[in-house]
Write a protein that holds these residues in place. Sequence first.
Motif, PDB file in Angstrom:
ATOM      1  N   HIS A  30       0.859  -1.187   0.000  1.00  0.00           N
ATOM      2  CA  HIS A  30       0.000   0.000   0.000  1.00  0.00           C
ATOM      3  C   HIS A  30       0.895   1.236   0.000  1.00  0.00           C
ATOM      4  O   HIS A  30       1.968   1.240   0.598  1.00  0.00           O
ATOM      5  CB  HIS A  30      -0.883   0.028   1.243  1.00  0.00           C
ATOM      6  CG  HIS A  30      -1.914  -1.046   1.264  1.00  0.00           C
ATOM      7  ND1 HIS A  30      -3.228  -0.800   1.496  1.00  0.00           N
ATOM      8  CD2 HIS A  30      -1.824  -2.384   1.083  1.00  0.00           C
ATOM      9  CE1 HIS A  30      -3.908  -1.926   1.463  1.00  0.00           C
ATOM     10  NE2 HIS A  30      -3.064  -2.909   1.213  1.00  0.00           N
ATOM     11  N   ILE A  81      -3.907   1.036  -3.292  1.00  0.00           N
ATOM     12  CA  ILE A  81      -4.141  -0.302  -2.759  1.00  0.00           C
ATOM     13  C   ILE A  81      -3.788  -1.312  -3.858  1.00  0.00           C
ATOM     14  O   ILE A  81      -4.375  -1.273  -4.937  1.00  0.00           O
ATOM     15  CB  ILE A  81      -5.613  -0.481  -2.344  1.00  0.00           C
ATOM     16  CG1 ILE A  81      -5.987   0.541  -1.281  1.00  0.00           C
ATOM     17  CG2 ILE A  81      -5.865  -1.903  -1.853  1.00  0.00           C
ATOM     18  CD1 ILE A  81      -7.471   0.593  -0.994  1.00  0.00           C
ATOM     19  N   TYR A 105      -3.349  -1.689  -9.388  1.00  0.00           N
ATOM     20  CA  TYR A 105      -3.626  -0.890  -8.191  1.00  0.00           C
ATOM     21  C   TYR A 105      -5.009  -0.258  -8.292  1.00  0.00           C
ATOM     22  O   TYR A 105      -5.478   0.076  -9.380  1.00  0.00           O
ATOM     23  CB  TYR A 105      -2.611   0.255  -8.049  1.00  0.00           C
ATOM     24  CG  TYR A 105      -1.228  -0.177  -7.645  1.00  0.00           C
ATOM     25  CD1 TYR A 105      -0.911  -0.381  -6.312  1.00  0.00           C
ATOM     26  CD2 TYR A 105      -0.238  -0.359  -8.596  1.00  0.00           C
ATOM     27  CE1 TYR A 105       0.363  -0.761  -5.940  1.00  0.00           C
ATOM     28  CE2 TYR A 105       1.036  -0.746  -8.230  1.00  0.00           C
ATOM     29  CZ  TYR A 105       1.328  -0.945  -6.905  1.00  0.00           C
ATOM     30  OH  TYR A 105       2.576  -1.320  -6.535  1.00  0.00           O
TER      31      TYR A 105
END
Length: 186
Positions: A30, A81, A105
């Motif tokens: 992350h 993320i 992502y």
Amino acid sequence: SKVGTNSYLNNFKTIFETLYKLYLPVYKDHKYKMKIVFFAAYNFTIEKIFNDLFIGNYLRGKGLNYFGGYVGLIANFEYWIPLFTINMYKFFDKSFNKDFDWQIYWVFYIDAGISLNDEVTDFTLDRNFMHILPALIVGTSFKAYPKFVPLVVNLEVNFNVYNMIKTKGNFSSYIFFEFSVSRYVD
């Protein structure tokens, strides 16, 4: 020439630009990214910083037609993320000697800005002869990074919050979709 006026100050122009970037790995893969830009100019207004236009580079989305001024602040906040990684060692039953990895992502972002300028538009807040232009864009995107070539594949949805509030328009006229493939430059 009038007494007490300096004609050389009327022709003098200068600009001050500063940029702060923060990249912070948060949890595993992350990422949290932040970028803050402050600009100020004397005797003219500016619409770009470090040779990049504000709109498109610092304020994403298609709902803005002007952003600039004498002095201003722009902040970008992003949270990345990682969704999954695709490994393409085989394509249409053809094997390769090299792994072709794609990292996918999901990105959430907020772009906010405020500037003081001499432009009067439908979106400026006019107080005491000052024209304050705010901007607020909220968005999300899916980004695919092929690790074998420096490209980015981007599918993005963003929403111009400030313009919708200012004009009291409906939600659907301030939401924008974008698809792009570009060269990856970090």
